[in-house]
Scaffold this motif. Structure first.
Motif, PDB file in Angstrom:
ATOM      1  N   ALA A   8      45.007  37.606  33.259  1.00  0.00           N
ATOM      2  CA  ALA A   8      45.234  36.672  33.816  1.00  0.00           C
ATOM      3  C   ALA A   8      44.487  36.257  35.661  1.00  0.00           C
ATOM      4  CB  ALA A   8      46.561  36.793  33.866  1.00  0.00           C
ATOM      5  N   GLY A   9      43.327  37.313  35.529  1.00  0.00           N
ATOM      6  CA  GLY A   9      42.626  36.332  36.909  1.00  0.00           C
ATOM      7  C   GLY A   9      41.133  36.673  37.066  1.00  0.00           C
ATOM      8  N   THR A  10      40.500  36.985  37.995  1.00  0.00           N
ATOM      9  CA  THR A  10      39.032  37.590  37.557  1.00  0.00           C
ATOM     10  C   THR A  10      38.859  38.198  38.731  1.00  0.00           C
ATOM     11  OG1 THR A  10      38.338  34.772  38.193  1.00  0.00           O
ATOM     12  CG2 THR A  10      36.499  36.338  39.064  1.00  0.00           C
ATOM     13  N   THR A  11      37.731  38.867  37.904  1.00  0.00           N
ATOM     14  CA  THR A  11      37.144  40.216  39.116  1.00  0.00           C
ATOM     15  C   THR A  11      36.238  39.873  39.687  1.00  0.00           C
ATOM     16  OG1 THR A  11      37.649  41.946  37.749  1.00  0.00           O
ATOM     17  CG2 THR A  11      36.219  42.338  39.359  1.00  0.00           C
ATOM     18  N   VAL A  12      36.126  39.732  41.197  1.00  0.00           N
ATOM     19  CA  VAL A  12      34.737  39.261  41.684  1.00  0.00           C
ATOM     20  C   VAL A  12      34.339  40.599  42.810  1.00  0.00           C
ATOM     21  CG1 VAL A  12      34.482  38.051  44.421  1.00  0.00           C
ATOM     22  CG2 VAL A  12      36.409  37.963  43.085  1.00  0.00           C
ATOM     23  N   ARG A  13      33.051  39.969  42.215  1.00  0.00           N
ATOM     24  CA  ARG A  13      31.967  41.163  42.716  1.00  0.00           C
ATOM     25  C   ARG A  13      30.977  40.526  43.812  1.00  0.00           C
ATOM     26  NH1 ARG A  13      27.678  43.339  39.042  1.00  0.00           N
ATOM     27  NH2 ARG A  13      26.371  42.053  40.064  1.00  0.00           N
ATOM     28  N   TRP A  14      31.530  41.065  44.817  1.00  0.00           N
ATOM     29  CA  TRP A  14      30.791  41.031  46.633  1.00  0.00           C
ATOM     30  C   TRP A  14      29.338  41.552  46.803  1.00  0.00           C
ATOM     31  CZ3 TRP A  14      31.706  41.218  51.652  1.00  0.00           C
ATOM     32  CH2 TRP A  14      31.098  40.848  52.392  1.00  0.00           C
ATOM     33  N   THR A  15      28.133  41.134  46.373  1.00  0.00           N
ATOM     34  CA  THR A  15      27.106  41.859  47.046  1.00  0.00           C
ATOM     35  C   THR A  15      26.567  41.332  48.620  1.00  0.00           C
ATOM     36  OG1 THR A  15      26.714  42.517  44.658  1.00  0.00           O
ATOM     37  CG2 THR A  15      25.024  43.375  46.867  1.00  0.00           C
ATOM     38  N   ASP A  66      25.972  37.918  47.181  1.00  0.00           N
ATOM     39  CA  ASP A  66      26.086  36.818  45.679  1.00  0.00           C
ATOM     40  C   ASP A  66      27.593  38.144  45.254  1.00  0.00           C
ATOM     41  OD1 ASP A  66      24.991  36.381  43.547  1.00  0.00           O
ATOM     42  OD2 ASP A  66      24.108  38.284  42.497  1.00  0.00           O
ATOM     43  N   TRP A  67      28.431  36.265  44.671  1.00  0.00           N
ATOM     44  CA  TRP A  67      29.276  36.713  44.078  1.00  0.00           C
ATOM     45  C   TRP A  67      29.866  36.523  42.911  1.00  0.00           C
ATOM     46  CZ3 TRP A  67      33.457  36.707  48.279  1.00  0.00           C
ATOM     47  CH2 TRP A  67      33.656  36.429  49.428  1.00  0.00           C
ATOM     48  N   ARG A  68      30.095  37.314  42.186  1.00  0.00           N
ATOM     49  CA  ARG A  68      30.096  36.842  40.479  1.00  0.00           C
ATOM     50  C   ARG A  68      31.282  37.569  40.069  1.00  0.00           C
ATOM     51  NH1 ARG A  68      25.272  38.312  37.341  1.00  0.00           N
ATOM     52  NH2 ARG A  68      23.349  38.949  39.239  1.00  0.00           N
ATOM     53  N   LEU A  69      31.722  36.521  39.335  1.00  0.00           N
ATOM     54  CA  LEU A  69      32.776  36.527  38.630  1.00  0.00           C
ATOM     55  C   LEU A  69      33.194  37.133  36.715  1.00  0.00           C
ATOM     56  CD1 LEU A  69      33.795  32.953  41.134  1.00  0.00           C
ATOM     57  CD2 LEU A  69      33.640  35.055  42.099  1.00  0.00           C
ATOM     58  N   PHE A 111      36.873  41.700  53.384  1.00  0.00           N
ATOM     59  CA  PHE A 111      36.651  41.695  51.874  1.00  0.00           C
ATOM     60  C   PHE A 111      38.080  41.514  50.871  1.00  0.00           C
ATOM     61  CE2 PHE A 111      35.867  42.588  47.797  1.00  0.00           C
ATOM     62  CZ  PHE A 111      35.649  41.494  47.233  1.00  0.00           C
ATOM     63  N   ARG A 112      38.294  42.681  50.530  1.00  0.00           N
ATOM     64  CA  ARG A 112      40.141  42.859  49.832  1.00  0.00           C
ATOM     65  C   ARG A 112      40.882  41.992  50.597  1.00  0.00           C
ATOM     66  NH1 ARG A 112      37.087  48.233  49.679  1.00  0.00           N
ATOM     67  NH2 ARG A 112      38.584  48.380  51.483  1.00  0.00           N
ATOM     68  N   VAL A 145      28.336  46.883  47.812  1.00  0.00           N
ATOM     69  CA  VAL A 145      28.715  46.091  46.956  1.00  0.00           C
ATOM     70  C   VAL A 145      30.489  46.785  46.964  1.00  0.00           C
ATOM     71  CG1 VAL A 145      28.646  46.235  44.663  1.00  0.00           C
ATOM     72  CG2 VAL A 145      26.794  46.490  45.154  1.00  0.00           C
ATOM     73  N   PHE A 146      31.028  44.918  46.769  1.00  0.00           N
ATOM     74  CA  PHE A 146      32.614  45.400  47.101  1.00  0.00           C
ATOM     75  C   PHE A 146      33.215  44.885  45.758  1.00  0.00           C
ATOM     76  CE2 PHE A 146      31.237  45.413  51.061  1.00  0.00           C
ATOM     77  CZ  PHE A 146      30.874  46.726  51.641  1.00  0.00           C
ATOM     78  N   THR A 147      34.421  45.589  45.270  1.00  0.00           N
ATOM     79  CA  THR A 147      34.782  44.373  43.676  1.00  0.00           C
ATOM     80  C   THR A 147      36.296  44.514  44.368  1.00  0.00           C
ATOM     81  OG1 THR A 147      35.126  46.304  42.472  1.00  0.00           O
ATOM     82  CG2 THR A 147      33.890  45.351  42.691  1.00  0.00           C
ATOM     83  N   ALA A 148      37.134  43.236  43.937  1.00  0.00           N
ATOM     84  CA  ALA A 148      38.586  43.300  43.966  1.00  0.00           C
ATOM     85  C   ALA A 148      39.097  42.096  42.884  1.00  0.00           C
ATOM     86  CB  ALA A 148      39.253  42.342  45.306  1.00  0.00           C
ATOM     87  N   HIS A 149      40.106  41.915  42.690  1.00  0.00           N
ATOM     88  CA  HIS A 149      40.665  41.462  41.373  1.00  0.00           C
ATOM     89  C   HIS A 149      41.445  40.198  42.348  1.00  0.00           C
ATOM     90  CE1 HIS A 149      43.179  39.909  37.556  1.00  0.00           C
ATOM     91  NE2 HIS A 149      43.516  40.083  38.332  1.00  0.00           N
ATOM     92  N   VAL A 150      41.742  38.885  41.563  1.00  0.00           N
ATOM     93  CA  VAL A 150      41.702  37.387  42.460  1.00  0.00           C
ATOM     94  C   VAL A 150      42.517  37.460  41.211  1.00  0.00           C
ATOM     95  CG1 VAL A 150      41.565  35.352  43.162  1.00  0.00           C
ATOM     96  CG2 VAL A 150      40.493  37.180  44.461  1.00  0.00           C
TER      97      VAL A 150
END
Length: 161
Positions: A112-119, A104-107, A143-144, A21-26
């Motif tokens: 002013a953006g989106t946290t993307v969590r990719w499993t 699974d990509w959760r948004l 991913f990042r 599981v990874f997260t990043a801000h877009v």
């Protein structure tokens, strides 16, 4: 050589033996991020540098993805909730050892953006599981980098309603 994987359902993303599981801000809204993932499939190589080709299949119900090094995936979309989620299972691949794979990509809106969590949920023999866990830092770095590139790509692309 291509192999068929077990046809897993979306719940596999929470129950798989190996879950990375990874997260990043877009810096773009969830709608724009979802469009890039789900609707603008052919443009994926512009921002995800591991991907050399991507195309929708079956009227958007699936995708074919080709990665650097000759890896390919044929996928079935499991969930596509605009601005919230995009998930798919891998039906066919040439990756050795893997027997099941769901992504699974959760948004989530974040300022002013989106946290993307990719499993990335997977299964395979013990050696495959060890290899996936060992590969986690490199997969996370990829991913990042892709999310940084996606942010730049979306900033340079005219927004759609």
């Amino acid at each position: 050589m291509a192999r068929r994987l077990r046809p897993m359902e979306l719940t596999f993303a929470t129950s798989a033996p190996v879950r990375l599981v990874f997260t990043a801000h877009v810096p773009a809204g969830p709608g724009a991020v979802h469009r890039a993932l789900a609707d603008e499939v052919a443009q994926t190589p512009l921002w995800f540098t591991s991907v050399v080709a991507a195309r929708p299949l079956d009227g958007g119900a699936g995708r074919e993805i080709r990665l650097r090094g000759g890896v390919f995936f044929r996928e079935t979309i499991l969930a596509s909730d605009p601005g919230e989620r995009y998930a798919y299972r891998i039906d066919e691949t040439n990756v050795p050892g893997v027997s099941a794979l769901v992504e699974d990509w959760r948004l989530t809106p974040a300022g002013a953006g989106t946290t993307v969590r990719w499993t990335m949920a997977s299964d395979g023999p013990a050696l495959f599981r060890v290899a996936m866990r060992a590969a986690a830092p490199g997969i996370g770095q990829s991913f990042r980098g892709a999310m940084r590139n996606l942010g730049r790509h979306l900033a340079s692309t005219p927004s759609k309603p």
